[in-house]
Design a protein around this motif. Structure first.
Motif, PDB file in Angstrom:
ATOM      1  N   ASN A 104      -5.037  23.756 -29.488  1.00 19.24           N
ATOM      2  CA  ASN A 104      -4.157  24.051 -28.358  1.00 19.24           C
ATOM      3  C   ASN A 104      -4.620  23.270 -27.136  1.00 19.24           C
ATOM      4  O   ASN A 104      -5.660  22.600 -27.161  1.00 19.24           O
ATOM      5  N   ASP A 105      -3.857  23.328 -26.065  1.00 21.16           N
ATOM      6  CA  ASP A 105      -4.156  22.513 -24.884  1.00 21.16           C
ATOM      7  C   ASP A 105      -5.351  23.025 -24.101  1.00 21.16           C
ATOM      8  O   ASP A 105      -6.026  22.250 -23.416  1.00 21.16           O
ATOM      9  N   GLN A 106      -5.616  24.325 -24.177  1.00 18.04           N
ATOM     10  CA  GLN A 106      -6.799  24.845 -23.490  1.00 18.04           C
ATOM     11  C   GLN A 106      -8.071  24.282 -24.120  1.00 18.04           C
ATOM     12  O   GLN A 106      -8.987  23.843 -23.420  1.00 18.04           O
ATOM     13  N   ILE A 107      -8.115  24.292 -25.437  1.00 21.01           N
ATOM     14  CA  ILE A 107      -9.264  23.697 -26.129  1.00 21.01           C
ATOM     15  C   ILE A 107      -9.373  22.217 -25.788  1.00 21.01           C
ATOM     16  O   ILE A 107     -10.459  21.703 -25.498  1.00 21.01           O
ATOM     17  N   ALA A 108      -8.236  21.529 -25.794  1.00 24.24           N
ATOM     18  CA  ALA A 108      -8.237  20.085 -25.530  1.00 24.24           C
ATOM     19  C   ALA A 108      -8.733  19.776 -24.122  1.00 24.24           C
ATOM     20  O   ALA A 108      -9.493  18.821 -23.912  1.00 24.24           O
ATOM     21  N   ARG A 109      -8.321  20.577 -23.152  1.00 22.92           N
ATOM     22  CA  ARG A 109      -8.774  20.328 -21.782  1.00 22.92           C
ATOM     23  C   ARG A 109     -10.282  20.555 -21.653  1.00 22.92           C
ATOM     24  O   ARG A 109     -10.986  19.761 -21.026  1.00 22.92           O
ATOM     25  N   GLY A 110     -10.768  21.631 -22.246  1.00 17.89           N
ATOM     26  CA  GLY A 110     -12.207  21.889 -22.204  1.00 17.89           C
ATOM     27  C   GLY A 110     -12.990  20.773 -22.882  1.00 17.89           C
ATOM     28  O   GLY A 110     -14.025  20.331 -22.383  1.00 17.89           O
ATOM     29  N   ALA A 111     -12.480  20.300 -24.018  1.00 18.07           N
ATOM     30  CA  ALA A 111     -13.150  19.224 -24.745  1.00 18.07           C
ATOM     31  C   ALA A 111     -13.138  17.934 -23.940  1.00 18.07           C
ATOM     32  O   ALA A 111     -14.158  17.220 -23.857  1.00 18.07           O
ATOM     33  N   SER A 112     -12.005  17.616 -23.322  1.00 16.86           N
ATOM     34  CA  SER A 112     -11.899  16.401 -22.525  1.00 16.86           C
ATOM     35  C   SER A 112     -12.861  16.425 -21.341  1.00 16.86           C
ATOM     36  O   SER A 112     -13.523  15.419 -21.029  1.00 16.86           O
TER      37      SER A 112
ATOM     38  N   TRP B 131       1.661  22.404 -22.883  1.00 13.06           N
ATOM     39  CA  TRP B 131       1.704  23.332 -21.747  1.00 13.06           C
ATOM     40  C   TRP B 131       1.312  22.548 -20.506  1.00 13.06           C
ATOM     41  O   TRP B 131       0.156  22.198 -20.323  1.00 13.06           O
ATOM     42  N   ASP B 132       2.272  22.273 -19.628  1.00 15.08           N
ATOM     43  CA  ASP B 132       2.018  21.351 -18.522  1.00 15.08           C
ATOM     44  C   ASP B 132       0.952  21.859 -17.550  1.00 15.08           C
ATOM     45  O   ASP B 132       0.326  21.066 -16.850  1.00 15.08           O
ATOM     46  N   VAL B 133       0.743  23.171 -17.507  1.00 17.07           N
ATOM     47  CA  VAL B 133      -0.338  23.713 -16.674  1.00 17.07           C
ATOM     48  C   VAL B 133      -1.671  23.108 -17.098  1.00 17.07           C
ATOM     49  O   VAL B 133      -2.545  22.860 -16.260  1.00 17.07           O
ATOM     50  N   MET B 134      -1.812  22.841 -18.375  1.00 18.05           N
ATOM     51  CA  MET B 134      -3.037  22.250 -18.913  1.00 18.05           C
ATOM     52  C   MET B 134      -2.939  20.734 -19.029  1.00 18.05           C
ATOM     53  O   MET B 134      -3.823  20.006 -18.587  1.00 18.05           O
ATOM     54  N   THR B 135      -1.856  20.244 -19.628  1.00 21.38           N
ATOM     55  CA  THR B 135      -1.786  18.818 -19.952  1.00 21.38           C
ATOM     56  C   THR B 135      -1.757  17.925 -18.714  1.00 21.38           C
ATOM     57  O   THR B 135      -2.421  16.890 -18.670  1.00 21.38           O
ATOM     58  N   LEU B 136      -1.003  18.323 -17.697  1.00 18.36           N
ATOM     59  CA  LEU B 136      -0.849  17.471 -16.518  1.00 18.36           C
ATOM     60  C   LEU B 136      -2.004  17.614 -15.535  1.00 18.36           C
ATOM     61  O   LEU B 136      -2.272  16.705 -14.748  1.00 18.36           O
ATOM     62  N   ALA B 137      -2.703  18.746 -15.601  1.00 18.13           N
ATOM     63  CA  ALA B 137      -3.830  18.964 -14.688  1.00 18.13           C
ATOM     64  C   ALA B 137      -5.124  18.378 -15.239  1.00 18.13           C
ATOM     65  O   ALA B 137      -6.099  18.218 -14.505  1.00 18.13           O
ATOM     66  N   ALA B 138      -5.140  18.060 -16.531  1.00 20.76           N
ATOM     67  CA  ALA B 138      -6.354  17.498 -17.139  1.00 20.76           C
ATOM     68  C   ALA B 138      -6.575  16.071 -16.640  1.00 20.76           C
ATOM     69  O   ALA B 138      -5.646  15.390 -16.202  1.00 20.76           O
TER      70      ALA B 138
ATOM     71  N   ARG C 206       0.248  10.877 -23.644  1.00 25.14           N
ATOM     72  CA  ARG C 206      -0.207  10.627 -22.271  1.00 25.14           C
ATOM     73  C   ARG C 206      -1.528   9.868 -22.325  1.00 25.14           C
ATOM     74  O   ARG C 206      -1.951   9.407 -23.390  1.00 25.14           O
ATOM     75  N   GLN C 207      -2.205   9.773 -21.179  1.00 25.16           N
ATOM     76  CA  GLN C 207      -3.372   8.895 -21.081  1.00 25.16           C
ATOM     77  C   GLN C 207      -4.539   9.262 -21.994  1.00 25.16           C
ATOM     78  O   GLN C 207      -5.356   8.412 -22.326  1.00 25.16           O
ATOM     79  N   SER C 208      -4.652  10.517 -22.414  1.00 25.81           N
ATOM     80  CA  SER C 208      -5.817  10.905 -23.211  1.00 25.81           C
ATOM     81  C   SER C 208      -5.843  10.255 -24.585  1.00 25.81           C
ATOM     82  O   SER C 208      -6.875  10.282 -25.270  1.00 25.81           O
ATOM     83  N   SER C 209      -4.699   9.660 -25.004  1.00 26.63           N
ATOM     84  CA  SER C 209      -4.707   8.967 -26.296  1.00 26.63           C
ATOM     85  C   SER C 209      -3.948   7.644 -26.218  1.00 26.63           C
ATOM     86  O   SER C 209      -3.563   7.095 -27.236  1.00 26.63           O
ATOM     87  N   ASP C 210      -3.755   7.151 -25.003  1.00 26.60           N
ATOM     88  CA  ASP C 210      -3.013   5.899 -24.833  1.00 26.60           C
ATOM     89  C   ASP C 210      -3.897   4.917 -24.081  1.00 26.60           C
ATOM     90  O   ASP C 210      -4.010   4.964 -22.853  1.00 26.60           O
TER      91      ASP C 210
ATOM     92  N   PRO D  43      -4.555  13.048 -18.083  1.00 29.18           N
ATOM     93  CA  PRO D  43      -3.523  13.925 -18.638  1.00 29.18           C
ATOM     94  C   PRO D  43      -3.502  13.872 -20.168  1.00 29.18           C
ATOM     95  O   PRO D  43      -3.690  12.811 -20.764  1.00 29.18           O
ATOM     96  N   LEU D  44      -3.261  15.023 -20.777  1.00 30.61           N
ATOM     97  CA  LEU D  44      -3.410  15.164 -22.220  1.00 30.61           C
ATOM     98  C   LEU D  44      -2.144  14.824 -23.009  1.00 30.61           C
ATOM     99  O   LEU D  44      -1.052  15.284 -22.672  1.00 30.61           O
ATOM    100  N   SER D  45      -2.337  14.077 -24.073  1.00 31.70           N
ATOM    101  CA  SER D  45      -1.287  13.975 -25.089  1.00 31.70           C
ATOM    102  C   SER D  45      -1.233  15.323 -25.802  1.00 31.70           C
ATOM    103  O   SER D  45      -2.257  15.995 -25.957  1.00 31.70           O
ATOM    104  N   SER D  46      -0.037  15.740 -26.221  1.00 30.53           N
ATOM    105  CA  SER D  46       0.063  17.063 -26.833  1.00 30.53           C
ATOM    106  C   SER D  46       1.316  17.182 -27.697  1.00 30.53           C
ATOM    107  O   SER D  46       2.325  16.529 -27.445  1.00 30.53           O
ATOM    108  N   VAL D  47       1.222  18.042 -28.699  1.00 27.43           N
ATOM    109  CA  VAL D  47       2.359  18.363 -29.563  1.00 27.43           C
ATOM    110  C   VAL D  47       3.199  19.441 -28.895  1.00 27.43           C
ATOM    111  O   VAL D  47       2.688  20.479 -28.474  1.00 27.43           O
ATOM    112  N   ASP D  48       4.488  19.190 -28.782  1.00 27.80           N
ATOM    113  CA  ASP D  48       5.419  20.140 -28.179  1.00 27.80           C
ATOM    114  C   ASP D  48       6.147  20.888 -29.294  1.00 27.80           C
ATOM    115  O   ASP D  48       6.706  20.270 -30.200  1.00 27.80           O
ATOM    116  N   MET D  49       6.147  22.215 -29.233  1.00 25.00           N
ATOM    117  CA  MET D  49       6.786  23.027 -30.272  1.00 25.00           C
ATOM    118  C   MET D  49       8.294  23.162 -30.078  1.00 25.00           C
ATOM    119  O   MET D  49       8.959  23.857 -30.848  1.00 25.00           O
ATOM    120  N   ASN D  50       8.837  22.556 -29.040  1.00 25.02           N
ATOM    121  CA  ASN D  50      10.291  22.587 -28.792  1.00 25.02           C
ATOM    122  C   ASN D  50      10.823  24.024 -28.764  1.00 25.02           C
ATOM    123  O   ASN D  50      11.770  24.390 -29.469  1.00 25.02           O
TER     124      ASN D  50
END
Length: 343
Positions: free
Chosen positions: A254-262, A284-291, A335-339, A294-301
């Motif tokens: 999830n994005d919380q784990i990803a932000r902590g790891a980053s 979750w933009d609260v996490m992805t855009l504030a990291a 986003r930038q975390s994998s680009d 910024p985090l690449s992430s899978v969106d569940m639509n």
């Protein structure tokens, strides 16, 4: 008491008198039925607007055997997953003139039963059940099972139930295939508690994507723990401190784990994404855009899930029958975390 402050609500009789027609004619005009002259219908509608007349929705529902309302039972008190679903559901139902009543049961079976009784008392035409996790739960006890019930981001332990879910397995494959496409070969997976079905499905997608690409799916690079930033930091310490072989990419559950790891990687002087690319899950933009980055992430639509739920409810209220589990495809937001082109 000053009666002027509490004026009586206009009735259908008042509308009929203002328009100069019978009560029956006024009712036909307002309900858009019966054979009336266009000017008569227009005159009645104008009279109703002038008087501020609002039809008695309960009386209308008794007349037409439908209440034009749908109930929503949620256990997602935070609303992270439920709100996008319900927002899209409401938009779709509103196109058909259907309103929703929402109740939050907060994982309390007794509270859920009370809410269900209240919703049934309102003569709802259908019910949507949602939550904050997708694991199987007991089916909602609807008397007679004649009312349409849909589980969204939730599953009933009942093969006859219709359950709409994101494709966790496919979403994980999207993430890992993206990392493989970047040339990464030592891809670690940091995720949440194994008691969650989503964890099992995402781990399976991770392993299958690696196997398909001819890469090792060793448990050496697999860590399961909590859905938290703190766990992301802890897992990075475990994977990178004094390791014989360090990952060059992280796929996080999830994005919380990803932000902590980053954050933990940056604190160690490890460049993201130059040395280690990172992808999360949930978008979750609260996490992805504030990291940072910024985090690449899978969106569940989730909005698509909500809109599909609206489509299915409308069809089921009309008499169609659906059952089983439907999984909607996920999307990947890069986003930038994998680009490396944006780093």
């Amino acid at each position: 008491m000053n009666e002027d402050r509490y004026p009586q609500r206009a009735t259908i009789r008042d509308v009929a008198q203002r328009a100069g027609v019978s009560i029956g004619t006024a009712s036909k005009a307002l309900n858009d039925n019966g054979r009336l002259k266009a000017d008569t219908r227009t005159r009645v509608i104008a009279a109703a607007q002038e008087l501020g007349f609002r039809p008695n929705s309960l009386a209308q529902s008794l007349h037409r055997t439908r209440s034009m309302t749908v109930g929503v039972l949620s256990t997602d008190s935070f609303g992270r997953f439920a709100f996008p679903i319900i927002e899209a559901l409401e938009e779709r139902l509103a196109e058909q003139g259907i309103a929703i009543f929402m109740c939050n049961a907060t994982d309390d079976p007794e509270r859920e039963k009370r809410h269900l009784d209240q919703l049934l008392g309102k003569r709802i035409d259908g019910l949507l059940v949602t939550g904050r996790r997708m694991d199987k739960r007991p089916p909602v006890a609807v008397p007679g099972q004649t009312m349409p019930v849909i589980y969204v981001f939730s599953q009933a332990d009942d093969p006859e139930a219709l359950c709409l879910l994101p494709d966790d397995y496919g979403g994980a494959r999207l993430a890992v295939e993206h990392l493989i496409g970047l040339g990464r070969r030592r891809i670690a997976h940091i995720t949440g508690p194994e008691s969650f079905e989503a964890v099992t499905l995402r781990h399976r997608g991770y392993r299958d994507a690696l196997t398909t690409a001819g890469l090792s799916a060793s448990d050496t690079f697999f860590r399961k723990g909590k859905w938290s930033e703190a766990w992301g930091r802890e897992a990075v310490a475990d994977l990178f401190d004094d390791a014989a072989e360090m990952p060059d990419a992280l796929f996080c559950g999830n994005d919380q784990i990803a932000r902590g790891a980053s954050d933990a990687l940056r604190e160690r002087g490890i460049d993201v994404p130059g040395q280690v690319a990172v992808v999360g899950f949930d978008n979750w933009d609260v996490m992805t855009l504030a990291a940072r980055p910024p985090l690449s992430s899978v969106d569940m639509n989730l909005r698509e899930l909500g809109r599909l739920a609206g489509e299915r409810l409308i069809s089921m209220i009309a008499g169609e029958r659906f059952k089983g589990v439907e999984r909607l495809p996920c999307s990947l937001f890069v986003r930038q975390s994998s680009d490396t082109n944006q780093s």
